[in-house]
Design a protein around this motif. Structure first.
Motif, PDB file in Angstrom:
ATOM      1  N   ALA A   1       0.830  -1.210   0.000  1.00 43.80           N
ATOM      2  CA  ALA A   1       0.000   0.000   0.000  1.00 43.80           C
ATOM      3  C   ALA A   1       0.866   1.263   0.000  1.00 43.80           C
ATOM      4  O   ALA A   1       0.562   2.239  -0.695  1.00 43.80           O
ATOM      5  CB  ALA A   1      -0.926   0.000   1.211  1.00 43.80           C
ATOM      6  N   LYS A   2       1.961   1.227   0.736  1.00 42.79           N
ATOM      7  CA  LYS A   2       2.863   2.386   0.759  1.00 42.79           C
ATOM      8  C   LYS A   2       3.502   2.613  -0.608  1.00 42.79           C
ATOM      9  O   LYS A   2       3.732   3.759  -1.014  1.00 42.79           O
ATOM     10  CB  LYS A   2       3.953   2.182   1.819  1.00 42.79           C
ATOM     11  N   ALA A   3       3.815   1.521  -1.312  1.00 45.81           N
ATOM     12  CA  ALA A   3       4.428   1.652  -2.635  1.00 45.81           C
ATOM     13  C   ALA A   3       3.443   2.198  -3.665  1.00 45.81           C
ATOM     14  O   ALA A   3       3.795   3.012  -4.519  1.00 45.81           O
ATOM     15  CB  ALA A   3       4.963   0.290  -3.092  1.00 45.81           C
ATOM     16  N   VAL A   4       2.189   1.780  -3.577  1.00 43.55           N
ATOM     17  CA  VAL A   4       1.186   2.188  -4.570  1.00 43.55           C
ATOM     18  C   VAL A   4       0.649   3.590  -4.287  1.00 43.55           C
ATOM     19  O   VAL A   4       0.396   4.371  -5.214  1.00 43.55           O
ATOM     20  CB  VAL A   4       0.041   1.145  -4.620  1.00 43.55           C
ATOM     21  N   GLN A   5       0.404   3.896  -3.031  1.00 44.10           N
ATOM     22  CA  GLN A   5       0.049   5.238  -2.542  1.00 44.10           C
ATOM     23  C   GLN A   5      -1.405   5.655  -2.749  1.00 44.10           C
ATOM     24  O   GLN A   5      -2.016   6.214  -1.855  1.00 44.10           O
ATOM     25  CB  GLN A   5       0.981   6.311  -3.131  1.00 44.10           C
ATOM     26  N   THR A   6      -1.985   5.441  -3.936  1.00 44.27           N
ATOM     27  CA  THR A   6      -3.351   5.938  -4.168  1.00 44.27           C
ATOM     28  C   THR A   6      -4.242   4.825  -4.714  1.00 44.27           C
ATOM     29  O   THR A   6      -3.773   3.891  -5.367  1.00 44.27           O
ATOM     30  CB  THR A   6      -3.372   7.104  -5.169  1.00 44.27           C
ATOM     31  N   VAL A   7      -5.542   4.966  -4.461  1.00 43.82           N
ATOM     32  CA  VAL A   7      -6.517   3.999  -4.957  1.00 43.82           C
ATOM     33  C   VAL A   7      -6.564   4.032  -6.485  1.00 43.82           C
ATOM     34  O   VAL A   7      -6.719   2.988  -7.139  1.00 43.82           O
ATOM     35  CB  VAL A   7      -7.918   4.280  -4.364  1.00 43.82           C
TER      36      VAL A   7
ATOM     37  N   GLU B   1      -2.735   1.609  10.181  1.00 45.52           N
ATOM     38  CA  GLU B   1      -2.504   1.233  11.573  1.00 45.52           C
ATOM     39  C   GLU B   1      -3.473   0.144  12.038  1.00 45.52           C
ATOM     40  O   GLU B   1      -3.121  -0.743  12.814  1.00 45.52           O
ATOM     41  CB  GLU B   1      -2.645   2.457  12.495  1.00 45.52           C
ATOM     42  N   ALA B   2      -4.732   0.217  11.530  1.00 41.46           N
ATOM     43  CA  ALA B   2      -5.739  -0.763  11.955  1.00 41.46           C
ATOM     44  C   ALA B   2      -5.512  -2.122  11.315  1.00 41.46           C
ATOM     45  O   ALA B   2      -6.122  -3.120  11.718  1.00 41.46           O
ATOM     46  CB  ALA B   2      -7.137  -0.253  11.595  1.00 41.46           C
ATOM     47  N   PHE B   3      -4.604  -2.153  10.369  1.00 42.08           N
ATOM     48  CA  PHE B   3      -4.376  -3.388   9.623  1.00 42.08           C
ATOM     49  C   PHE B   3      -3.284  -4.192  10.325  1.00 42.08           C
ATOM     50  O   PHE B   3      -2.120  -4.129   9.968  1.00 42.08           O
ATOM     51  CB  PHE B   3      -3.963  -3.028   8.190  1.00 42.08           C
ATOM     52  N   ASN B   4      -3.656  -4.947  11.348  1.00 47.36           N
ATOM     53  CA  ASN B   4      -2.636  -5.660  12.132  1.00 47.36           C
ATOM     54  C   ASN B   4      -3.098  -7.064  12.493  1.00 47.36           C
ATOM     55  O   ASN B   4      -4.244  -7.451  12.255  1.00 47.36           O
ATOM     56  CB  ASN B   4      -2.293  -4.875  13.401  1.00 47.36           C
ATOM     57  N   ARG B   5      -2.179  -7.834  13.089  1.00 50.21           N
ATOM     58  CA  ARG B   5      -2.445  -9.234  13.407  1.00 50.21           C
ATOM     59  C   ARG B   5      -3.574  -9.388  14.427  1.00 50.21           C
ATOM     60  O   ARG B   5      -4.410 -10.283  14.308  1.00 50.21           O
ATOM     61  CB  ARG B   5      -1.170  -9.888  13.955  1.00 50.21           C
TER      62      ARG B   5
ATOM     63  N   ALA C   1      -6.928  -1.064   3.557  1.00 45.18           N
ATOM     64  CA  ALA C   1      -5.874  -0.402   4.338  1.00 45.18           C
ATOM     65  C   ALA C   1      -5.752   1.067   3.964  1.00 45.18           C
ATOM     66  O   ALA C   1      -5.549   1.935   4.827  1.00 45.18           O
ATOM     67  CB  ALA C   1      -4.543  -1.115   4.126  1.00 45.18           C
ATOM     68  N   MET C   2      -5.877   1.362   2.649  1.00 48.16           N
ATOM     69  CA  MET C   2      -5.773   2.764   2.199  1.00 48.16           C
ATOM     70  C   MET C   2      -6.944   3.606   2.685  1.00 48.16           C
ATOM     71  O   MET C   2      -6.774   4.775   3.056  1.00 48.16           O
ATOM     72  CB  MET C   2      -5.735   2.804   0.667  1.00 48.16           C
TER      73      MET C   2
END
Length: 942
Positions: free
Chosen positions: A622-628, A674-678, A668-669
């Protein structure tokens, strides 16, 4: 073959006491001295000597020995000369023809003069021998069939039958593959009238030896009674044969082409010759130039392409030591070496050779299509009156006309005054749905020099080109035609290096340019709503709206950097930075195109080589792609790219992985990384399990949810959690320390079978399961290994059969039985795999260098060991066994296969539950893994 002196010699009677011809002369220059190929005079004298020394069967055996030695010597002389002149294809074909002529006519001499002599033959005791088919044309490859016609004046006599039989036995004893027929002239006319295949063979007859007047009569009767009629029907039959052949063989750019029967192959050239000879009575394609059907430059590259293809076919036969027309991967390497190709920077010799091959095949296709269309036009009858009245012809713009339902240029001279018309022509063809007329195609190919920098930077030219891609709903059709005529690579010069470029591997089914067009074709099919059931997510994104211009230009340029030493994604992005603005894209659009080209493999690699159930994987992606918006475009590019690799590359497994990665990344975007965790995932997974076990007591469910560590809850679907819950309850009930449970479940949504294993934990379990699965021929595509808090292993493997599908239900009991035997130690996987872990002969030509990397950033709690190497059946077992021996704990393995190449990614910890940060430990592990790969490769190659 093109430019030979003659294709069919007039049977002129000999002036001696008999009107018989004893042997034909060479059809042109040979590859070496004729006497080295077949010394006719010396061999015939020896036959005469043998006739004095022996009789009957003894004489025939002596003749066979004589001719066998002559055949061996002649073939050896031709092969040695061809090795020194690897492109002397015409001379080679004539040489094999000359050798075969010598063998056939000597066999006839032995049969007529010695074995079955008659002092005063009656009019019915005459025979003429003809070569037909490719042998008749004088086009013989090293192991071509020898097709013969035995002609008699009337019904075959006992004498003629004996002569033919003796002659055939001699030729068969020479191990020649002889096809033969015995006919009268009436038979030839009747059968040729009924069957176009027979008529075609008769068209290529060539008189070899025997009774000259009979041969002359056949020549006259064929010309008058067979070849002078049904021209339109003959063309229709030949074109129908061509279309059926192409349908069977597949696209011109299939990477293991059939040199003879494939699209753009030798049979296409022969079809052209048959039609030209039938209509215009020419003996050589060169004669079509003065008739105005071929232009000199067209004939020039036609002749070069023909010579190249014949050279390839001859080397293919000689390499294989038999008649074979399929240019398989292993043969491609050998033929390239024989023809003198060498490795270049960034490319293997075989890839340079195959690019030449496909470019010649394209030229053959272009010229034969243009000429056959023109010949077809010349024979077309007027349309029936009712069709002319009621069929609405499309309205065409000024400057064009419709000729036999094809788009033709009305005035070529005025048309070329505006160079943009070279693009408008394709736009008009798309708009009207008409095919381009052969003369229109010639006009485009002959004036490529008009497409210069001025035109490339012309705003109207840019608009027309973009409209071709976006406005008419069929961009692949226009791109393919523009590519074949050279317009595409002239308008975008950066595209030229990838035209007909082959990638020498088993993953890609097409050349790079054809793959690019296939990618765009897939996008068009999604846009037309043809793939809604198969690709629901991609179809919905198209409906919601994406920047089509950015996407289709990114698709056009995504592989434009291939074939150079640099990473093709990085080089392609640099090229896209220049090309996109030239095509009229604004700064923001150009930047997006550049990003898509640079990272067009990112989503595919992440989905197939990483554990997308690991939150860290999704967060990093998600960080690499950045936008929807980028995510939407990248998904569509990725889906179309994978589907464009080959007809069998896309499957539900890849679809599920990409869909899951897209949905998780979008979530996630939109809701925050942050909410995307184990912890969040674990809580949700436990809720789903409770809901799926309504009949279980609360205490039992609580015990089940408490016995697993957190990673277990994030990596499996609820159906697997249910399976493991039931299996663990069953193993608790058994209370047997040696108990082992296996469940096999066809997972149709993923095109795989899920194999679940539960047993008490002990070292090396993962490797033993991998070995058991390798023994039953199962390909592992994903694997997850978990240990419960009370000491049980819960391992899940997703497996496919050899065709990339789930195992059929009928095979599951045997599969389970073999797995259980292996895990119980009744079968030792390491020993049993020795005979099965083999690489097929045609696949041994591929070079796949081994790369091993250690990634400590791709997961929060595991080191990811990525092994990129040559695939083989026992590889995963060897790697897992090596890691187990080094006390490495394998949490899960993700396996991505690309033809002969495989990338195995292991998520691991050391025996203390820590990552492998130490460089020394990494080097030690890498060394052990490489040794296992090398040892396994040696075993597989023997």
């Amino acid at each position: 073959m093109t430019q030979r002196p003659e294709a069919s010699q007039e049977p002129v009677p000999e002036p001696a006491d008999a009107n018989d011809k004893t042997h034909p002369e060479p059809l042109g220059s040979l590859i070496c001295d004729p006497s080295m190929i077949f010394d006719t005079d010396a061999i015939r004298l020896r036959v005469q000597d043998l006739a004095q020394e022996a009789q009957g069967a003894e004489f025939r055996a002596a003749v066979v020995t004589l001719l066998r030695d002559a055949n061996k010597a002649g073939r050896s002389a031709i092969a040695e000369a061809f090795e020194l002149q690897p492109f002397a294809a015409r001379e080679l074909a004539r040489s094999y023809t000359y050798l075969t002529d010598g063998l056939v006519t000597t066999a006839l001499m032995a049969a007529v003069d010695v074995l079955h002599p008659i002092a005063t033959p009656t009019t019915g005791e005459r025979i003429s021998v003809f070569a037909v088919g490719g042998y008749g044309r004088g086009e013989m490859a090293p192991f071509s069939d020898v097709d013969l016609l035995f002609l008699t004046p009337y019904k075959i006599t006992a004498w003629a039958e004996s002569v033919i039989e003796s002659m055939l036995y001699i030729l068969w004893d020479l191990r020649l593959k002889v096809g033969h027929s015995s006919r009268t002239i009436k038979d030839c006319i009747r059968l040729g009238s009924e069957d176009f295949t027979i008529r075609t063979a008769m068209l290529e007859h060539r008189f070899l030896a025997g009774h000259g007047p009979l041969a002359a009569e056949l020549e006259e009767r064929l010309a008058k009674d067979l070849f002078a009629k049904d021209a339109a029907e003959f063309i229709d039959a030949k074109l129908a044969e061509r279309d059926a052949r192409h349908l069977k063989q597949g696209e011109r750019y299939m990477v293991e082409p059939n040199v003879k029967e494939g699209k753009g192959g030798l049979r296409d050239l022969q079809s052209l010759f048959w039609i030209a000879k039938y209509l215009y009575k020419v003996q050589d394609v060169a004669e079509l130039v003065p008739l105005g059907l071929f232009r000199p430059e067209e004939f020039d590259f036609f002749a070069k392409a023909e010579n190249f293809l014949w050279a390839v076919r001859a080397h293919l036969h000689l390499s294989a030591g038999r008649a074979t027309e399929q240019l398989t991967f292993d043969m491609q390497v050998q033929v390239a070496e024989r023809m003198g190709y060498q490795d270049t920077s960034g490319r293997r010799a075989v890839e340079v050779f195959m690019q030449d091959y496909f470019r010649h095949a394209t030229q053959v296709g272009d010229v034969t299509r243009i000429l056959l269309s023109k010949l077809e036009d010349s024979q077309l009858k007027s349309e029936p009156l009712l069709e002319r009245i009621f069929r609405r012809k499309p309205r065409i713009k000024p400057g064009y006309k419709i000729n036999h339902n094809r788009l033709e240029i009305a005035d070529p001279e005025s048309f070329l005054r505006d160079k943009l018309n070279l693009l408008r022509m394709f736009e008009e063809a798309l708009r009207t749905g008409l095919l381009l007329h052969p003369d229109s195609m010639r006009l485009a190919r002959g004036n490529l020099h008009l497409i210069d920098d001025e035109m490339r930077n012309n705003p109207d030219a840019r608009r027309i080109f973009i409209d071709l891609l976006l406005k008419h709903g069929n961009p692949e059709r226009v791109l393919r035609r523009m590519n074949e005529l050279g317009v595409l690579s002239t308008f975008i010069p950066e595209f030229e290096p990838i035209v007909a470029m082959m990638q020498f591997n088993m993953y890609h089914s097409y050349t790079v340019d054809e793959h690019t067009i296939q990618v765009i074709s897939n996008f068009s099919a999604i846009e037309r709503g043809e793939l809604e059931d198969e690709l629901p997510l991609s179809s919905s994104l198209i409906k919601q709206g994406v920047n089509r211009k950015v996407l289709i230009i990114a698709m056009l340029l995504h592989d434009i950097g291939k074939g150079r030493p640099q990473d093709h994604s990085i080089l392609g992005a640099q090229i896209a930075r220049k090309v996109a603005p030239r095509l009229g894209l604004n700064k923001s659009e150009s930047e997006t195109v550049e990003w898509l080209v640079r990272y067009h493999l990112l989503m595919s690699d992440t989905a197939q080589k990483r554990d997308i159930a690991d939150p860290r994987t999704v967060r990093d992606f998600a960080k690499a792609v950045q936008t929807v918006k980028r995510l939407d475009l990248l998904l569509l590019l990725t889906v179309c790219d994978i589907r464009g690799v080959g007809p069998d590359t896309w499957n539900n497994w890849k679809a599920v992985l990409l869909r899951a990665l897209y949905n998780q990344t979008r979530d996630a975007m939109e809701n925050g990384l942050e909410a995307f965790n184990r912890e969040h995932r674990g809580t949700e997974a436990k809720k789903r399990l409770r809901k799926a076990l309504p009949d279980w007591e609360k205490a039992a469910v609580k015990r089940e949810t408490a016995r697993h560590y957190p990673p277990y809850w994030q990596g499996l679907h609820v159906t697997a959690h249910v399976d493991f819950a039931e299996m663990l309850r069953e193993i608790d009930r058994l209370d047997d320390p040696s108990a082992m449970l296996v469940r096999l479940h066809p997972d149709e949504d993923r095109d795989a079978t899920r194999a679940c294993f539960v047993m008490p934990d002990h070292p090396g379990i993962f490797a033993r399961i991998a070995g058991a699965l390798a023994l039953v021929g199962a390909n592992v595509v994903d694997a997850r290994s978990y240990t419960t808090k009370d000491g049980f292993v819960t391992d899940a493997f997703w497996i496919q059969d050899a065709d990339g599908h789930p195992f059929e239900a009928s095979r599951l009991p045997r599969l389970r039985s073999m797995i259980e035997k292996t895990l119980h130690g009744e079968v030792i996987a390491r020993d049993a795999l020795k005979s099965r872990d083999k690489i097929k002969k045609r696949e041994r030509a591929f070079r796949v260098p081994t790369h091993i990397t250690f990634d400590n950033d791709g997961s929060d709690i595991y080191t990811i060991i990525e092994v990129d190497t040559r695939d083989r059946p026992g590889l995963l077992y060897d790697l897992a066994r090596t890691l187990a021996a080094a006390n490495v704990y394998i949490a899960n393995a993700v396996i991505a296969t690309y033809g002969e190449q495989v990338v195995d990614s292991f998520y691991v910890k050391d025996m203390f539950g820590l990552k492998y940060h130490s460089a020394a430990k990494q080097q030690s592990l890498e060394k052990k893994l490489r040794e296992a790969i090398i040892d396994g490769a040696k075993r597989a190659d023997t």
